[in-house]
Scaffold this motif. Structure first.
Motif, PDB file in Angstrom:
ATOM      1  N   ARG A 161      45.661  45.328  47.553  1.00 17.68           N
ATOM      2  CA  ARG A 161      46.415  45.768  47.204  1.00 17.68           C
ATOM      3  C   ARG A 161      47.213  45.591  45.735  1.00 17.68           C
ATOM      4  O   ARG A 161      47.056  45.990  44.501  1.00 17.68           O
ATOM      5  CB  ARG A 161      47.573  45.892  48.374  1.00 17.68           C
ATOM      6  N   ALA A 162      46.953  44.245  45.443  1.00 24.37           N
ATOM      7  CA  ALA A 162      46.862  43.275  44.620  1.00 24.37           C
ATOM      8  C   ALA A 162      45.757  43.634  43.656  1.00 24.37           C
ATOM      9  O   ALA A 162      45.764  43.605  41.792  1.00 24.37           O
ATOM     10  CB  ALA A 162      47.341  41.632  44.489  1.00 24.37           C
ATOM     11  N   LYS A 163      44.204  43.833  44.054  1.00 29.26           N
ATOM     12  CA  LYS A 163      43.469  44.172  43.340  1.00 29.26           C
ATOM     13  C   LYS A 163      43.573  45.453  42.392  1.00 29.26           C
ATOM     14  O   LYS A 163      43.375  46.009  41.101  1.00 29.26           O
ATOM     15  CB  LYS A 163      42.272  44.634  44.111  1.00 29.26           C
ATOM     16  N   ILE A 164      43.931  46.710  42.764  1.00 31.31           N
ATOM     17  CA  ILE A 164      44.528  47.960  42.421  1.00 31.31           C
ATOM     18  C   ILE A 164      45.846  47.704  41.609  1.00 31.31           C
ATOM     19  O   ILE A 164      45.739  48.669  40.622  1.00 31.31           O
ATOM     20  CB  ILE A 164      44.811  48.937  44.014  1.00 31.31           C
ATOM     21  N   ILE A 165      46.764  47.580  42.093  1.00 35.58           N
ATOM     22  CA  ILE A 165      47.994  47.471  41.223  1.00 35.58           C
ATOM     23  C   ILE A 165      47.335  46.764  39.356  1.00 35.58           C
ATOM     24  O   ILE A 165      47.890  46.941  38.496  1.00 35.58           O
ATOM     25  CB  ILE A 165      48.677  46.404  42.225  1.00 35.58           C
ATOM     26  N   ALA A 166      46.751  45.522  39.825  1.00 28.31           N
ATOM     27  CA  ALA A 166      46.172  44.777  38.646  1.00 28.31           C
ATOM     28  C   ALA A 166      45.563  45.610  37.920  1.00 28.31           C
ATOM     29  O   ALA A 166      45.379  46.073  36.472  1.00 28.31           O
ATOM     30  CB  ALA A 166      45.359  43.615  39.302  1.00 28.31           C
ATOM     31  N   SER A 167      44.446  45.819  38.221  1.00 32.03           N
ATOM     32  CA  SER A 167      43.526  47.093  37.823  1.00 32.03           C
ATOM     33  C   SER A 167      43.993  48.527  36.786  1.00 32.03           C
ATOM     34  O   SER A 167      44.659  48.903  35.930  1.00 32.03           O
ATOM     35  CB  SER A 167      42.886  47.874  38.412  1.00 32.03           C
ATOM     36  N   MET A 217      47.157  48.713  36.043  1.00 32.84           N
ATOM     37  CA  MET A 217      48.174  48.071  35.200  1.00 32.84           C
ATOM     38  C   MET A 217      47.823  47.337  34.065  1.00 32.84           C
ATOM     39  O   MET A 217      47.648  48.129  32.816  1.00 32.84           O
ATOM     40  CB  MET A 217      49.144  46.473  35.508  1.00 32.84           C
ATOM     41  N   MET A 218      46.476  47.237  34.001  1.00 29.97           N
ATOM     42  CA  MET A 218      45.609  46.500  33.055  1.00 29.97           C
ATOM     43  C   MET A 218      45.274  48.193  32.117  1.00 29.97           C
ATOM     44  O   MET A 218      45.301  48.004  31.149  1.00 29.97           O
ATOM     45  CB  MET A 218      44.328  45.493  32.802  1.00 29.97           C
ATOM     46  N   ILE A 219      44.084  49.260  32.908  1.00 29.96           N
ATOM     47  CA  ILE A 219      44.013  49.449  32.488  1.00 29.96           C
ATOM     48  C   ILE A 219      45.021  50.547  31.475  1.00 29.96           C
ATOM     49  O   ILE A 219      44.782  50.798  30.576  1.00 29.96           O
ATOM     50  CB  ILE A 219      43.000  50.747  33.267  1.00 29.96           C
ATOM     51  N   GLY A 220      45.823  50.562  32.120  1.00 28.71           N
ATOM     52  CA  GLY A 220      47.016  51.930  31.732  1.00 28.71           C
ATOM     53  C   GLY A 220      48.104  50.713  30.535  1.00 28.71           C
ATOM     54  O   GLY A 220      47.681  51.533  29.251  1.00 28.71           O
ATOM     55  N   LEU A 221      48.347  49.857  30.883  1.00 26.70           N
ATOM     56  CA  LEU A 221      48.388  49.230  28.996  1.00 26.70           C
ATOM     57  C   LEU A 221      47.151  48.959  28.143  1.00 26.70           C
ATOM     58  O   LEU A 221      47.676  49.194  27.125  1.00 26.70           O
ATOM     59  CB  LEU A 221      48.999  47.677  29.889  1.00 26.70           C
ATOM     60  N   VAL A 222      45.979  49.368  28.101  1.00 22.03           N
ATOM     61  CA  VAL A 222      45.007  49.090  27.159  1.00 22.03           C
ATOM     62  C   VAL A 222      44.441  50.147  26.912  1.00 22.03           C
ATOM     63  O   VAL A 222      44.544  50.792  25.192  1.00 22.03           O
ATOM     64  CB  VAL A 222      44.033  48.244  27.724  1.00 22.03           C
ATOM     65  N   ALA A 223      44.589  51.162  27.696  1.00 23.79           N
ATOM     66  CA  ALA A 223      44.420  52.413  26.739  1.00 23.79           C
ATOM     67  C   ALA A 223      45.445  53.746  26.029  1.00 23.79           C
ATOM     68  O   ALA A 223      44.287  53.788  25.211  1.00 23.79           O
ATOM     69  CB  ALA A 223      44.732  53.193  28.457  1.00 23.79           C
ATOM     70  N   LEU A 269      35.847  43.304  35.966  1.00 24.80           N
ATOM     71  CA  LEU A 269      34.493  42.015  37.243  1.00 24.80           C
ATOM     72  C   LEU A 269      35.035  40.930  37.549  1.00 24.80           C
ATOM     73  O   LEU A 269      34.534  40.923  38.317  1.00 24.80           O
ATOM     74  CB  LEU A 269      33.491  41.990  36.258  1.00 24.80           C
ATOM     75  N   PHE A 270      35.508  39.980  37.440  1.00 21.77           N
ATOM     76  CA  PHE A 270      35.820  38.460  38.140  1.00 21.77           C
ATOM     77  C   PHE A 270      36.781  39.119  38.895  1.00 21.77           C
ATOM     78  O   PHE A 270      36.511  38.953  39.800  1.00 21.77           O
ATOM     79  CB  PHE A 270      36.960  37.531  36.878  1.00 21.77           C
ATOM     80  N   LEU A 271      38.008  40.176  38.779  1.00 19.82           N
ATOM     81  CA  LEU A 271      39.335  40.175  39.807  1.00 19.82           C
ATOM     82  C   LEU A 271      38.152  40.812  40.949  1.00 19.82           C
ATOM     83  O   LEU A 271      38.185  40.538  42.185  1.00 19.82           O
ATOM     84  CB  LEU A 271      40.193  41.391  39.334  1.00 19.82           C
ATOM     85  N   TRP A 272      37.295  42.192  40.584  1.00 17.37           N
ATOM     86  CA  TRP A 272      36.955  42.670  41.717  1.00 17.37           C
ATOM     87  C   TRP A 272      35.354  42.033  42.649  1.00 17.37           C
ATOM     88  O   TRP A 272      35.018  42.198  43.859  1.00 17.37           O
ATOM     89  CB  TRP A 272      36.344  44.431  41.425  1.00 17.37           C
TER      90      TRP A 272
END
Length: 122
Positions: free
Chosen positions: A72-78, A80-86, A111-114
């Motif tokens: 769940r933390a991986k999904i939320i972080a992913s 958020m990161m993609i949304g903020l950089v897109a 990559l590190f996260l997953w």
């Protein structure tokens, strides 16, 4: 001299982590991980407080014990990161080199996260 310095670093990192909850682009997780590491070497009471914290305790315990991150933390972080950089990458005009560096940084973190293990269920 080492313990007081680590304690001060832990307190500063905790304050930065709390600020990161409300300040955009200021990360919370790295500061919490650093605070936990500092407190583990300087204050068992504060270290225990972080590990039993209602919001962050389980995540920090998983990381300390297993180097694991919950799905769940991986999904939320992913997201958020993609949304903020897109948005900046797509909608704003700036040099392509900077866009590549920004996108590459996000990919490296993802990559590190997953590739981190997930804790056992239960």
């Amino acid at each position: 001299m080492r313990k007081p310095l680590l304690l001060a670093c832990g307190i500063a990192c905790t304050a930065l982590a709390v600020a990161g909850v409300v300040v955009p682009l200021l990360p919370t997780t790295p500061f919490l991980l650093l605070a936990a590491a500092c407190f583990a070497r300087s204050s068992q009471r504060l270290h225990g407080w972080l590990l039993t914290h209602a919001l962050f305790g389980t995540l920090l315990s998983d990381w300390e014990r297993l180097g694991a991150i919950r799905r769940r933390a991986k999904i939320i972080a992913s997201v958020m990161m993609i949304g903020l950089v897109a948005y900046p990458l797509i909608a704003l005009e700036f040099p392509i080199v900077l866009k590549i560096v920004a996108a590459g940084s996000v990919v490296a973190v993802l990559l590190f996260l997953w590739t981190r293990p997930e804790p056992p269920l239960g």
